[in-house]
Design a protein around this motif. Structure first.
Motif, PDB file in Angstrom:
ATOM      1  N   SER A   1      34.656 -19.456 -65.538  1.00  0.00           N
ATOM      2  CA  SER A   1      34.591 -20.822 -66.496  1.00  0.00           C
ATOM      3  C   SER A   1      35.768 -21.536 -66.289  1.00  0.00           C
ATOM      4  O   SER A   1      35.680 -22.839 -66.465  1.00  0.00           O
ATOM      5  CB  SER A   1      34.794 -20.447 -67.853  1.00  0.00           C
ATOM      6  N   SER A   2      36.785 -21.315 -65.516  1.00  0.00           N
ATOM      7  CA  SER A   2      37.891 -22.043 -65.033  1.00  0.00           C
ATOM      8  C   SER A   2      38.553 -21.236 -63.903  1.00  0.00           C
ATOM      9  O   SER A   2      38.387 -19.953 -63.678  1.00  0.00           O
ATOM     10  CB  SER A   2      38.904 -22.381 -66.129  1.00  0.00           C
ATOM     11  N   VAL A   3      39.657 -21.981 -63.298  1.00  0.00           N
ATOM     12  CA  VAL A   3      40.211 -21.193 -62.308  1.00  0.00           C
ATOM     13  C   VAL A   3      41.149 -20.109 -62.762  1.00  0.00           C
ATOM     14  O   VAL A   3      41.296 -19.008 -62.385  1.00  0.00           O
ATOM     15  CB  VAL A   3      41.087 -22.299 -61.406  1.00  0.00           C
ATOM     16  N   PRO A   4      41.942 -20.445 -63.928  1.00  0.00           N
ATOM     17  CA  PRO A   4      42.630 -19.304 -64.620  1.00  0.00           C
ATOM     18  C   PRO A   4      41.793 -18.018 -64.824  1.00  0.00           C
ATOM     19  O   PRO A   4      42.078 -16.779 -64.838  1.00  0.00           O
ATOM     20  CB  PRO A   4      43.042 -20.084 -65.847  1.00  0.00           C
ATOM     21  N   ALA A   5      40.647 -18.569 -65.293  1.00  0.00           N
ATOM     22  CA  ALA A   5      39.463 -17.443 -65.835  1.00  0.00           C
ATOM     23  C   ALA A   5      39.256 -16.572 -64.642  1.00  0.00           C
ATOM     24  O   ALA A   5      39.247 -15.163 -64.540  1.00  0.00           O
ATOM     25  CB  ALA A   5      38.366 -17.850 -66.659  1.00  0.00           C
TER      26      ALA A   5
ATOM     27  N   ALA B   1      47.442 -15.667 -59.977  1.00  0.00           N
ATOM     28  CA  ALA B   1      47.334 -16.846 -60.829  1.00  0.00           C
ATOM     29  C   ALA B   1      46.493 -17.900 -60.394  1.00  0.00           C
ATOM     30  O   ALA B   1      46.102 -18.978 -60.956  1.00  0.00           O
ATOM     31  CB  ALA B   1      48.833 -17.590 -60.972  1.00  0.00           C
ATOM     32  N   ASN B   2      45.942 -17.771 -59.195  1.00  0.00           N
ATOM     33  CA  ASN B   2      45.062 -18.859 -58.507  1.00  0.00           C
ATOM     34  C   ASN B   2      44.251 -17.971 -57.246  1.00  0.00           C
ATOM     35  O   ASN B   2      44.483 -16.759 -56.890  1.00  0.00           O
ATOM     36  CB  ASN B   2      45.634 -19.905 -58.120  1.00  0.00           C
ATOM     37  N   PRO B   3      43.058 -18.673 -56.859  1.00  0.00           N
ATOM     38  CA  PRO B   3      42.143 -17.986 -55.939  1.00  0.00           C
ATOM     39  C   PRO B   3      42.507 -18.046 -54.370  1.00  0.00           C
ATOM     40  O   PRO B   3      42.061 -17.826 -53.694  1.00  0.00           O
ATOM     41  CB  PRO B   3      40.884 -18.612 -56.093  1.00  0.00           C
ATOM     42  N   ASN B   4      43.633 -19.045 -54.193  1.00  0.00           N
ATOM     43  CA  ASN B   4      43.945 -19.361 -52.621  1.00  0.00           C
ATOM     44  C   ASN B   4      45.444 -18.840 -52.319  1.00  0.00           C
ATOM     45  O   ASN B   4      45.530 -19.008 -51.100  1.00  0.00           O
ATOM     46  CB  ASN B   4      43.914 -20.834 -52.576  1.00  0.00           C
ATOM     47  N   GLY B   5      46.192 -18.887 -53.403  1.00  0.00           N
ATOM     48  CA  GLY B   5      47.743 -18.359 -52.794  1.00  0.00           C
ATOM     49  C   GLY B   5      48.705 -19.278 -52.717  1.00  0.00           C
ATOM     50  O   GLY B   5      49.785 -19.096 -52.147  1.00  0.00           O
ATOM     51  N   LEU B   6      48.169 -20.317 -53.172  1.00  0.00           N
ATOM     52  CA  LEU B   6      49.403 -21.398 -53.538  1.00  0.00           C
ATOM     53  C   LEU B   6      50.435 -20.888 -54.509  1.00  0.00           C
ATOM     54  O   LEU B   6      50.161 -20.556 -55.357  1.00  0.00           O
ATOM     55  CB  LEU B   6      48.760 -22.767 -53.897  1.00  0.00           C
TER      56      LEU B   6
END
Length: 393
Positions: free
Chosen positions: A137-141, A161-166
């Motif tokens: 539903s969202s990046v945090p989810a 906390a995110n899907p890419n590692g920033l």
């Protein structure tokens, strides 16, 4: 506007390749590598892939930023839970992500499988966001799903906390946890295929037209003998990061490097780890998986037990002058598991030991699926467990 990206070898990349070849020809893969490697990275680990036996580690449990090694988990969740033929529409949020090749692609449609390939080959941050938005539903989810999966496979110190590692303060891992995630992925054929690609043309859908021509950021593919993956990473906070997998003969090693001083050092450190590992490790065959089985009692299932076998044949991973006749194994299984169960689910461990000391584990997996239901024997066994648990502990 269609972006065309072609990452041909530049002068820096050529110099890295020459350096690595010189290392190989100068004997770093011989007895010289028996000395523990001198690394620039803050944390590192190298293990034998089939059992996870640690060959060498440095600060492997120190909390670190993982940079784009994060995308290994994004890739795993996509493989396991998404249709690779589904369509993903690039959102403005994904297109606006830092360091993405999809910056002018908002509203364009792309196949999920191509998006996952593009994310892993050139480490595209926006592609990771688009995948996360498609799957949750969202990046945090989606990040919560990533963390939950990490915990399930034993990466207990990892928080995504995110899907890419920033870089985010609560987006942390360890070299050991990253190894567990990489090793889990390496057991998935599609993960191996994706992370072993050197280049690919990526197309948008409807109308089908070229989006990107991409070439891997993994400078060891095609340079270091046997290198087959996995993932690069870099941010100013995380430094140079790399997850590598390489095979010589019947030995496959997985290595993790975190916070090397620059992008070249992460590859140089990986060569040292791999050379050291291959100079020490040999693998000999043990019993095949069909020879080993164990029944596990089941709570609230349609029947009262499930049979489990090891996921793989037993391999004894030996260092230096270790002997096979000092190897053994035992099963570490729970007394009960709970339905539902899917065929292939992990239900315990086969523990491989040397002189009684653990040196690796193989998943014990369920042979068959089982739904929730009622079994008289299962219910009786449940009552017996309640009565005996104070005694058995």
């Amino acid at each position: 506007m269609v972006n065309t990206v072609s990452k041909a070898f530049n002068i820096g990349r050529l110099m890295a390749a020459v350096f690595l070849c010189v290392c190989l020809l100068s004997g770093t893969g011989s007895a010289a590598a028996m000395r523990e490697p001198s690394l620039t990275a803050e944390a590192a680990i190298v293990v034998e892939a089939s059992t996870g036996r640690v060959v060498y580690e440095k600060n492997a449990d120190r909390l670190m930023y993982p940079a784009s090694l994060t995308k290994m988990m994004t890739c795993i969740l996509a493989i396991e839970n998404a249709s690779m033929d589904s369509t993903v529409v690039i959102s403005p949020n994904a297109a606006a992500t830092e360091d993405t090749w999809l910056d002018e692609s908002a509203g364009r449609a792309i196949r999920m499988g191509d998006l996952v390939d593009e994310m892993m080959i050139i480490s595209d941050n926006g592609a990771a966001v688009a995948i996360a938005e498609q799957m949750a539903s969202s990046v945090p989810a989606f990040a919560e799903k990533m963390t939950k999966k990490a915990q399930a496979i034993g990466a207990s110190k990892t928080r995504f906390a995110n899907p890419n590692g920033l870089t985010e303060m609560n987006h942390v891992t360890t070299a050991r946890d990253m190894m567990k995630i990489a090793r889990y992925g390496w057991n998935i054929p599609e993960f191996r295929r994706i992370t072993g690609q050197r280049k690919k043309d990526i197309y948008f859908q409807s109308p089908r037209e070229l989006a990107l021509s991409v070439e891997t950021t993994n400078e060891l593919l095609g340079v270091y003998p046997g290198m087959a993956g996995i993932k690069t990473g870099w941010t100013n906070a995380a430094g140079g990061c790399f997850a590598g997998a390489a095979t010589h003969g019947n030995v496959t090693l997985i290595s993790i490097v975190l916070n090397a001083p620059d992008t070249k050092d992460r590859f140089n450190d990986t060569v040292k780890l791999m050379d050291y590992g291959f100079s020490r490790v040999r693998v000999v065959k043990g019993p095949v998986k069909e020879q080993i089985q164990k029944n596990v009692w089941v709570h609230d299932g349609t029947t009262y037990k499930v049979t489990a076998h090891p996921r793989d044949d037993i391999k004894y991973v030996l260092f230096d002058n270790e002997r096979q006749d000092r190897c053994s194994y035992h099963l570490d299984m729970p007394r009960f598991i709970h339905a539902p169960i899917k065929a292939g689910d992990k239900v315990g461990d086969l523990v491989i030991t040397y002189d009684g000391k653990e040196m690796g584990r193989i998943d014990m997996i369920a042979d068959d699926s089982m739904g929730e239901g009622f079994s008289p024997i299962g219910k009786l066994m449940g009552f017996a467990e309640l009565l005996l648990s104070p005694i058995l502990g």
